[in-house]
Design an enzyme around this catalytic site. Structure first.
Site, PDB file in Angstrom:
ATOM      1  N   HIS A 141       5.400 -74.803 -33.225  1.00 14.26           N
ATOM      2  CA  HIS A 141       6.634 -74.984 -32.451  1.00 14.26           C
ATOM      3  C   HIS A 141       6.720 -76.448 -32.040  1.00 14.26           C
ATOM      4  O   HIS A 141       5.723 -77.028 -31.591  1.00 14.26           O
ATOM      5  CB  HIS A 141       6.642 -74.104 -31.198  1.00 14.26           C
ATOM      6  CG  HIS A 141       6.609 -72.645 -31.527  1.00 14.26           C
ATOM      7  ND1 HIS A 141       7.714 -71.953 -31.957  1.00 14.26           N
ATOM      8  CD2 HIS A 141       5.592 -71.752 -31.506  1.00 14.26           C
ATOM      9  CE1 HIS A 141       7.384 -70.698 -32.188  1.00 14.26           C
ATOM     10  NE2 HIS A 141       6.099 -70.543 -31.925  1.00 14.26           N
ATOM     11  N   ASN A 157      18.118 -72.280 -37.403  1.00 12.80           N
ATOM     12  CA  ASN A 157      18.619 -73.440 -36.662  1.00 12.80           C
ATOM     13  C   ASN A 157      17.772 -74.700 -36.838  1.00 12.80           C
ATOM     14  O   ASN A 157      18.146 -75.774 -36.365  1.00 12.80           O
ATOM     15  CB  ASN A 157      18.794 -73.119 -35.161  1.00 12.80           C
ATOM     16  CG  ASN A 157      19.759 -71.976 -34.942  1.00 12.80           C
ATOM     17  OD1 ASN A 157      20.893 -72.036 -35.425  1.00 12.80           O
ATOM     18  ND2 ASN A 157      19.335 -70.931 -34.268  1.00 12.80           N
ATOM     19  N   ALA A 200      13.534 -68.846 -33.388  1.00  9.63           N
ATOM     20  CA  ALA A 200      13.846 -67.721 -32.493  1.00  9.63           C
ATOM     21  C   ALA A 200      13.265 -66.400 -32.977  1.00  9.63           C
ATOM     22  O   ALA A 200      13.024 -65.492 -32.172  1.00  9.63           O
ATOM     23  CB  ALA A 200      15.355 -67.603 -32.318  1.00  9.63           C
TER      24      ALA A 200
HETATM   25  C1  DQA Z   1      11.029 -73.407 -31.544  1.00 12.25           C
HETATM   26  C2  DQA Z   1      10.957 -72.683 -30.198  1.00 12.25           C
HETATM   27  C3  DQA Z   1      11.774 -71.393 -30.231  1.00 12.25           C
HETATM   28  O1  DQA Z   1      11.709 -70.751 -28.976  1.00 12.25           O
HETATM   29  C4  DQA Z   1      13.217 -71.713 -30.546  1.00 12.25           C
HETATM   30  O2  DQA Z   1      13.951 -70.513 -30.667  1.00 12.25           O
HETATM   31  C5  DQA Z   1      13.393 -72.573 -31.737  1.00 12.25           C
HETATM   32  C6  DQA Z   1      12.464 -73.663 -31.976  1.00 12.25           C
HETATM   33  C7  DQA Z   1      10.315 -74.767 -31.502  1.00 12.25           C
HETATM   34  O3  DQA Z   1      10.044 -75.297 -32.573  1.00 12.25           O
HETATM   35  O4  DQA Z   1      10.062 -75.305 -30.416  1.00 12.25           O
HETATM   36  O5  DQA Z   1      14.377 -72.447 -32.466  1.00 12.25           O
HETATM   37  O6  DQA Z   1      10.369 -72.611 -32.519  1.00 12.25           O
END
Ligand code: DQA
Length: 151
Positions: free
Chosen positions: A101, A12, A78
């Protein structure tokens, strides 16, 4: 010049810029890639920047990094919270691993508070938005060539 830093992005993150911009911002993944490439140049490094929505592809890339990269910067998205396969691959890579993140998962839903990937990470950078990628590359430079990075 050392081997490239593999900058790996999970599911994503290709939607960065349009996906929940209140959480992840409006910068696109292409822009993050350009910023990483520019930062790497200033650090005397190069990056190999990739994104996949597929766990197996990420595992394959981590295995590739074992011999072809000097460090791994990874936003597992994720898969952070679910992937033992990614954890095992990162452990086997025997490289500096910086987990990134954009958001701060510790300040969000309970299920985001545990990261399997963190068990294999040298360090974790979270909550600084796209700036986190620059910070991760700075950390990689210090881990790969402490003298050249001035630390
Ligand atoms: C993420 C945080 C994850 O929990 C989430 O599923 C993401 C993005 C972040 O960059 O903050 O897709 O990795």
């Amino acid at each position: 010049m050392p081997k490239p830093v593999f900058v790996l992005n999970g599911p994503n993150l290709n939607l960065l810029g349009v996906r929940e911009p209140d959480i992840y911002g409006t910068v696109t993944l292409d822009q993050v890639k350009s910023a990483c490439e520019a930062r790497a140049v200033t650090l005397g490094l190069s990056v190999d920047f990739r994104q996949s929505n597929h766990e197996g592809a990420l595992v394959d890339w981590v295995q590739e990094a074992r011999t072809k990269a000097c460090a791994i910067v990874i936003n597992p998205a994720a898969y952070s919270h679910s992937s033992i396969a990614l954890l095992d691959a990162l452990k086997a890579a025997e490289l500096p691993v910086i987990e990134v993140h954009l958001s701060n998962p510790a300040a969000r839903e309970n299920f985001r508070r545990h990261s399997y990937v963190s068990l294999a990470a040298t360090g974790v950078i979270a909550g600084f938005g796209v700036q986190g990628y620059n910070l991760a590359l700075d950390a990689a430079a210090r881990l790969v060539a402490p003298a050249a990075a001035g630390t």
